[in-house]
Design a protein around this motif. Structure first.
Motif, PDB file in Angstrom:
ATOM      1  N   MET A  61       0.890  -1.192   0.082  1.00 14.68           N
ATOM      2  CA  MET A  61       0.131  -0.098  -0.116  1.00 14.68           C
ATOM      3  C   MET A  61       1.043   1.361  -0.019  1.00 14.68           C
ATOM      4  O   MET A  61       0.667   2.332  -0.771  1.00 14.68           O
ATOM      5  N   ASP A  62       1.855   1.156   0.814  1.00 10.56           N
ATOM      6  CA  ASP A  62       2.681   2.380   0.909  1.00 10.56           C
ATOM      7  C   ASP A  62       3.463   2.880  -0.469  1.00 10.56           C
ATOM      8  O   ASP A  62       3.471   3.690  -0.926  1.00 10.56           O
ATOM      9  N   GLN A  63       3.903   1.633  -1.227  1.00 10.35           N
ATOM     10  CA  GLN A  63       4.491   1.896  -2.444  1.00 10.35           C
ATOM     11  C   GLN A  63       3.606   2.244  -3.424  1.00 10.35           C
ATOM     12  O   GLN A  63       3.915   3.224  -4.328  1.00 10.35           O
ATOM     13  N   ALA A  64       2.453   1.820  -3.519  1.00 15.53           N
ATOM     14  CA  ALA A  64       1.260   2.376  -4.444  1.00 15.53           C
ATOM     15  C   ALA A  64       1.165   3.831  -4.114  1.00 15.53           C
ATOM     16  O   ALA A  64       0.626   4.438  -5.034  1.00 15.53           O
ATOM     17  N   MET A  65       0.712   4.251  -2.819  1.00 14.08           N
ATOM     18  CA  MET A  65       0.767   5.514  -2.449  1.00 14.08           C
ATOM     19  C   MET A  65       1.493   6.538  -2.855  1.00 14.08           C
ATOM     20  O   MET A  65       1.404   7.824  -3.106  1.00 14.08           O
ATOM     21  N   LYS A  66       2.709   6.283  -2.922  1.00 16.36           N
ATOM     22  CA  LYS A  66       3.799   7.076  -3.494  1.00 16.36           C
ATOM     23  C   LYS A  66       3.705   7.382  -4.945  1.00 16.36           C
ATOM     24  O   LYS A  66       3.951   8.513  -5.198  1.00 16.36           O
TER      25      LYS A  66
END
Length: 104
Positions: A61-66
């Motif tokens: 999720m953190d990677q996608a939100m970047k």
């Protein structure tokens, strides 16, 4: 490079697992549309087919939100008679009002 690879992996995963994909327009028992849940991703392919998936972990999720940008207005996507998906320009006040009316 990592962002592009992550996005490609995300899109491939969501389209390669149709058994996990559900219709992006979810409805409740009364037939009313529901909002997406946190961590849910919707994909729309140029031929109009859609899929959804839940992010499996917080790191994903953190990677996608970047790579993500928040929406600042209503977005309208439609399928044409040619079978292709089209995104409607809803930047004008009139188009935004129609888009919001449809989303009610």
């Amino acid at each position: 490079m990592i962002r592009t690879t992550s996005l490609a992996l995300l899109l491939i995963t969501s389209s390669a697992l149709p058994g996990l994909a559900q219709d992006a327009m979810k409805t409740d028992a009364m037939g009313m549309m529901k909002m997406m849940q946190g961590g849910e991703v919707v994909t729309i392919m140029p031929d109009g087919h859609m899929g959804t998936m839940m992010m499996s972990d917080q790191k994903m999720m953190d990677q996608a939100m970047k790579m993500a940008k928040p929406l600042d207005h209503c977005v309208m996507i439609m399928t044409g008679a040619d079978g292709k998906a089209y995104m409607v320009d809803t930047s004008s006040a009139e188009a935004a009002k129609e888009c919001e009316k449809m989303a009610m």
